[in-house]
Design a protein around this motif. Structure first.
Motif, PDB file in Angstrom:
ATOM      1  N   ASN A 295       0.821  -1.210   0.000  1.00 38.52           N
ATOM      2  CA  ASN A 295       0.000   0.000   0.000  1.00 38.52           C
ATOM      3  C   ASN A 295       0.860   1.267   0.000  1.00 38.52           C
ATOM      4  N   ARG A 299       0.581   4.182  -2.804  1.00 39.55           N
ATOM      5  CA  ARG A 299       0.383   5.606  -2.504  1.00 39.55           C
ATOM      6  C   ARG A 299       1.479   6.463  -3.124  1.00 39.55           C
ATOM      7  N   ARG A 302       0.708   6.956  -6.705  1.00 41.38           N
ATOM      8  CA  ARG A 302      -0.370   7.929  -6.863  1.00 41.38           C
ATOM      9  C   ARG A 302       0.159   9.351  -6.706  1.00 41.38           C
ATOM     10  N   TYR A 310      -7.154  -0.813  -9.174  1.00 39.70           N
ATOM     11  CA  TYR A 310      -6.959  -1.756  -8.073  1.00 39.70           C
ATOM     12  C   TYR A 310      -8.191  -2.652  -7.969  1.00 39.70           C
ATOM     13  N   ILE A 318      -9.815  -1.306  -0.101  1.00 41.78           N
ATOM     14  CA  ILE A 318     -10.435  -0.356  -1.037  1.00 41.78           C
ATOM     15  C   ILE A 318     -10.583   1.012  -0.389  1.00 41.78           C
ATOM     16  N   CYS A 322      -8.054   3.735  -2.191  1.00 44.96           N
ATOM     17  CA  CYS A 322      -8.718   4.147  -3.436  1.00 44.96           C
ATOM     18  C   CYS A 322      -9.461   5.477  -3.278  1.00 44.96           C
ATOM     19  N   ASP A 323      -9.678   6.129  -4.408  1.00 45.36           N
ATOM     20  CA  ASP A 323     -10.418   7.395  -4.439  1.00 45.36           C
ATOM     21  C   ASP A 323     -11.812   7.224  -5.029  1.00 45.36           C
ATOM     22  N   VAL A 325     -14.599   4.195  -6.782  1.00 40.71           N
ATOM     23  CA  VAL A 325     -14.880   2.766  -6.914  1.00 40.71           C
ATOM     24  C   VAL A 325     -15.879   2.541  -8.049  1.00 40.71           C
TER      25      VAL A 325
END
Length: 611
Positions: A295, A299, A302, A310, A318, A322-323, A325
């Motif tokens: 993770n 990051r 990103r 993902y 999640i 994540c931003d 979904v």
């Protein structure tokens, strides 16, 4: 692979026409950029293979479980055949890289009088006689992923292996500035795809100062390629680049250099300047510490402006990284939402069409007689002994921080871990622990127990065999062959119906099924016996939320019918929702017993850490 089935429908079965220029019917759609080879293709007269539906299609794969790509090919072929009502049966046979078995498989398809055969040849010569026999019998043969030294086949669908090899070679030439020493990781020795890819590499290296320092075969398999790379690294870690013939082997090389803490050299299949990363269930086999390491890297990507897709069924991951979904279900888009507007409960509702509280079936009473009693179980010389009981009609879970002895305690019962001491009582018989590894599982089965391991692919299923053969395997424990399926047709059909196993039929290769359906096949193997006690590790590892709900129902129905279940899972919420009671394991001993209905993630963690 679905395009392959479409081409067969159009060019072999529907039109029955092969044109002299390229062997394809005119209405066959090709992907953008794909061209057909006009040279060296056999031709047949128009209408020779025309036949009205329904059709039976056979496929002989050189190795379904060779790597992730071959698994995907098998899965998509099965799905494409299932989607066309004109194809009443799709028979997928796995040669497992065995030349003689592929010959026997093709002979079997001929005997079944299928309407067409797809062949992925093991080598360029091994199946030639059988292919010629099929064509002589009036059955069109389509070669896929590998050419043969015969022109008896009907047509072919290839992937441009030489071009593939050259593209990978050109990448290394560019990265190394045309000079340096490289390792070459080839595929399966003798396979035409391997030879053609390697020829593409040699074209790239012509006129350069790049030398091949080592050349080995990794068989397109992660495990073998990892061993090869480890050996090469230990012999001489100073390599400038690596040419790899497949993605799983590329991944293996990357892992080896990470393992030794060394910088990763340029490897074909990796582009350090990639802007988009697609990660499919990347944490399925990782422990909690490794998940956090991964993770952190995600990051960082990103923050560097990279886009990450993902794919995961784990809610905590999640929401942690994540931003946005997107939910897909049965091949259809359900919706796309910012995660800031979502909760785990609302996301699950999108995925399965029900609320979180409805995901788990209603608990049972769990007040039956003891199905299993374990006392004085000492896992290590320096750990405290502990005892536990599982009653008929209940599901009991081992909870706590990961790696604290949960799996050892469960596997001690079937001889897959040797504790210091302990006794287990089952069906009036007392078992002294440890039990021999060689006979532990068989003895457990003789006492009406079943053991469902965490890794269904390596420890549970026969991936190259059919659904039916996997279901009846436990009924034939100790017998010499897996020819059992024909004798238990009713059992297989009923098990598939009761567990809602989604497959084309009992003959479908289990390695081509989704993770959820594979897990249900493994459960079905033991539900088809007289087992009344299940030991099950990670019952929903790598399956989607919809499949999780089905597996929870299966386990609860088993308990309601008088069975007993002992389960361990990394997902605490799963244990809380599924079980009647929880034993919190910490430091290789049980430190607390909690009613699941009263448990929370916090109370379980507190019980573990305050012990």
């Amino acid at each position: 692979m679905s395009s392959i089935i479409r081409k067969i429908r159009a060019s072999v079965l529907l039109a029955g026409v092969f044109f002299a220029t390229n062997s394809f019917a005119q209405d066959v759609p090709l992907l953008e950029g794909v061209t057909t080879r006009a040279e060296n293709n056999p031709t047949v007269e128009e209408g020779k293979y025309k036949k009205d539906a329904p059709w039976v299609i056979g496929m002989s794969s050189f190795g379904v479980n060779a790597n992730t790509w071959t698994v995907q090919v098998a899965h998509e072929a099965q799905a494409a055949a299932n989607s066309d009502k004109r194809i009443t049966k799709f028979i997928l046979l796995d040669a497992g890289f065995d030349q003689k078995k592929q010959v026997a498989d093709i002979e079997d398809l001929i005997a079944q009088k299928v309407d067409a055969i797809i062949v992925q040849p093991v080598t360029s010569t091994s199946a030639n006689a059988s292919i010629e026999k099929a064509v002589a019998a009036g059955i069109p043969v389509v070669l896929h992923t590998g050419r043969i030294e015969s022109e008896a086949y009907t047509t072919e669908i290839q992937g441009g292996a030489e071009h593939f090899g050259k593209v990978m070679g050109d990448f290394l030439v560019k990265e190394l500035g045309g000079k340096g020493n490289i390792w070459v990781l080839r595929g399966l020795a003798g396979h035409p795809e391997d030879t053609n890819r390697y020829n593409g590499l040699k074209q790239s290296l012509e006129g350069t100062e790049i030398k091949i320092a080592a050349e080995e075969h990794g068989d397109w398999q992660y495990d073998k390629a990892k061993k090869v790379c480890e050996t090469l690294y230990l012999n001489d870690p100073n390599v400038d680049g690596i040419w790899s013939s497949g993605a799983d082997m590329t991944r293996a090389c990357v892992d080896v250099f990470k393992q030794f803490g060394s910088p990763i050299p340029p490897i074909s299949g990796i582009d350090s300047d990639a802007d988009v990363f697609i990660l499919d269930e990347p944490t399925a086999a990782l422990n909690a510490a490794d998940v956090e390491v991964l993770n952190r890297h995600i990051r960082a990507l990103r923050e560097a402006g990279k886009a990450i897709v993902y794919i995961s069924h784990r809610m905590d991951e999640i929401f942690a990284i994540c931003d946005v979904v997107t939910v897909l279900k049965d091949g259809q888009l359900v919706g796309t939402r910012p995660l800031s507007e979502m909760t785990p409960a609302s996301l699950i509702a999108m995925m399965v069409g029900r609320e979180l509280e409805d995901l788990f079936p209603e608990r049972g009473e769990g007040e039956g007689a003891a199905a299993l009693s374990v006392s004085g179980l000492r896992l290590h010389t320096d750990s405290q002994p502990f005892s536990f009981t599982v009653r008929k009609g209940e599901i009991v879970g081992f909870a706590g921080l990961e790696g604290q002895g949960q799996q050892k305690a469960l596997r001690a019962l079937v001889g897959q871990f040797a504790p210091v001491e302990g006794t287990a009582s089952r069906r009036g018989e007392t078992i002294q622990l440890p039990v021999p590894k060689e006979s532990g599982v068989r003895r457990w089965q003789a006492l009406g127990g079943a053991f469902v391991p965490e890794d269904r692919k390596d420890e549970g299923l026969f991936l190259g065999h059919s659904v039916g053969q996997n279901i009846v395997a436990a009924l034939h424990a100790g017998r010499p062959a897996l020819k059992a399926a024909k004798r238990y047709g009713d059992v297989i059909v009923e098990t598939m119906r009761r567990l809602n196993i989604k497959a084309s039929g009992p003959s479908a290769i289990v390695g081509a099924l989704s993770g959820g359906n594979q897990q249900k096949v493994l459960l079905g193997r033991y539900l088809a016996t007289d087992a009344d006690l299940l030991l099950i590790e990670e019952p929903t590892r790598g399956v989607d939320v919809g499949a999780k709900a089905e597996i929870y129902r299966i386990l609860r129905d088993f308990a309601k019918a008088g069975g007993a279940v002992l389960v361990l899972s990394r997902e605490t919420i799963e244990l809380i929702g599924l079980c009647e009671r929880l034993y919190v394991i910490h430091g290789n001993t049980a430190v607390s017993e909690i009613r699941a209905v009263d448990a929370t993630e916090h109370s379980i963690l507190n019980a573990a850490l305050s012990a």
